[in-house]
Write an enzyme that holds these catalytic residues in place. Structure first.
Site, PDB file in Angstrom:
ATOM      1  N   GLU A   8       0.831  -1.208   0.000  1.00 28.19           N
ATOM      2  CA  GLU A   8       0.000   0.000   0.000  1.00 28.19           C
ATOM      3  C   GLU A   8       0.861   1.252   0.000  1.00 28.19           C
ATOM      4  OE1 GLU A   8      -2.917  -2.975   1.745  1.00 28.19           O
ATOM      5  OE2 GLU A   8      -1.055  -2.242   2.644  1.00 28.19           O
ATOM      6  N   THR A   9       0.304   2.300  -0.583  1.00 28.58           N
ATOM      7  CA  THR A   9       0.871   3.649  -0.549  1.00 28.58           C
ATOM      8  C   THR A   9      -0.240   4.587  -0.099  1.00 28.58           C
ATOM      9  OG1 THR A   9       2.474   3.220  -2.309  1.00 28.58           O
ATOM     10  CG2 THR A   9       1.852   5.513  -1.944  1.00 28.58           C
TER      11      THR A   9
END
Length: 284
Positions: free
Chosen positions: A47-48
């Protein structure tokens, strides 16, 4: 050409270069959905996150992307983003910050021990009926599944298929290349004698672009609800340490405290966050 500050953190870490990696960007000007998705794909962590604005009073607007799509909630991005917000906005004296996610507001508390936690008060659990078909899709032998407990779909903001296994040995035998199931799957087993943890776990989500996740706070939160719903440890109140990421060389520790009172859940998930890098991301 514009740039924006970015931070790399390790979440649920046990030490340097362990835990689950997170990139958090704080754009200095609005970014389109497609640009944020492209950045998440470029970084290619599980995830970002993007902190797009806010304040201590009203909370900080935060969006979370996997390499393939935006998601409404995820555990390690919540803790990592809150850590970055506290640092980037000069809030080190604040014991709590709140993130405004697509899935709702999530408060994150900071302890003097250096640990930080988020809390969820709702878990949805539904048992899976087609166990034979499920076993085939997961590439498992029927004897690998702990038949004393049900396989379930559970969500504390993001839904996972939760599969209880009989042993850490069965957990280690899992092969992502044999996984036909397209939904995120969280496998867990009781830790072996001598291990520091109570539970060992693995999570696979190929449809989200995550072959395997090093530490999954949202799944651990749902598992906390599962553990007290089915009294896995003989009680409707548990405090457990979950180990994940060992098979990936990214050992992670996730602390979960869960209580069920009637139909109501209270689940706290936490761990340590470490800053490993920062700089400026060129967005144009």
């Amino acid at each position: 050409m514009a740039d924006c500050p970015f931070y790399f953190t390790d979440v649920f870490t046990q030490g340097p270069y362990s835990g689950n990696q997170l990139a958090t960007l704080i754009p200095t000007e609005p970014l389109s959905d497609s640009i944020m998705q492209a950045i998440a794909r470029e970084i290619n962590f599980s995830e970002t996150s993007f902190v797009t604005g806010g304040s201590l009073r009203r909370g900080f607007d935060t969006r979370i992307f996997t390499p393939y799509e935006e998601i409404p909630f995820a555990g390690h991005p919540v803790l990592g983003s809150a850590f970055v917000v506290r640092k980037a906005f000069g809030l080190q004296s604040s014991s709590q910050v709140e993130l405004n996610l697509e899935g709702g507001k999530v408060p994150v508390s900071f302890k003097e021990s250096g640990f930080q936690f988020f809390t969820r008060n709702e878990v949805q659990i539904a048992e899976v009926e087609d166990l034979a078909g499920l076993t085939q899709d997961l590439g498992l032998q029927s004897e690998d599944i702990d038949s004393r407990y049900p396989c379930c779909r559970a969500s504390a903001g993001l839904r996972f298929l939760i599969i209880p296994l009989v042993s850490v040995a069965a957990l280690r035998r899992l092969d992502s290349s044999q996984l036909k199931c397209q939904e995120p799957v969280f496998f867990f087993a009781p830790a072996d004698a001598g291990m520091a943890e109570h539970i060992r776990a693995r999570m696979f989500a190929p449809a989200l672009g995550v072959v395997e996740d090093a530490a999954t706070g949202s799944a651990s939160c749902a598992l906390g609800g599962y553990l007290v719903e089915y009294e896995y440890f003989g009680s409707t109140q548990v405090t457990v340490l979950i180990g994940q990421g060992f098979e990936m060389g990214r050992p992670s520790h996730i602390h979960v405290a869960a209580t069920k009172n009637g139909k109501h859940f209270s689940i706290e998930v936490g761990g340590q966050v470490r800053l490993v890098g920062q700089g400026h991301w060129v967005t144009g």
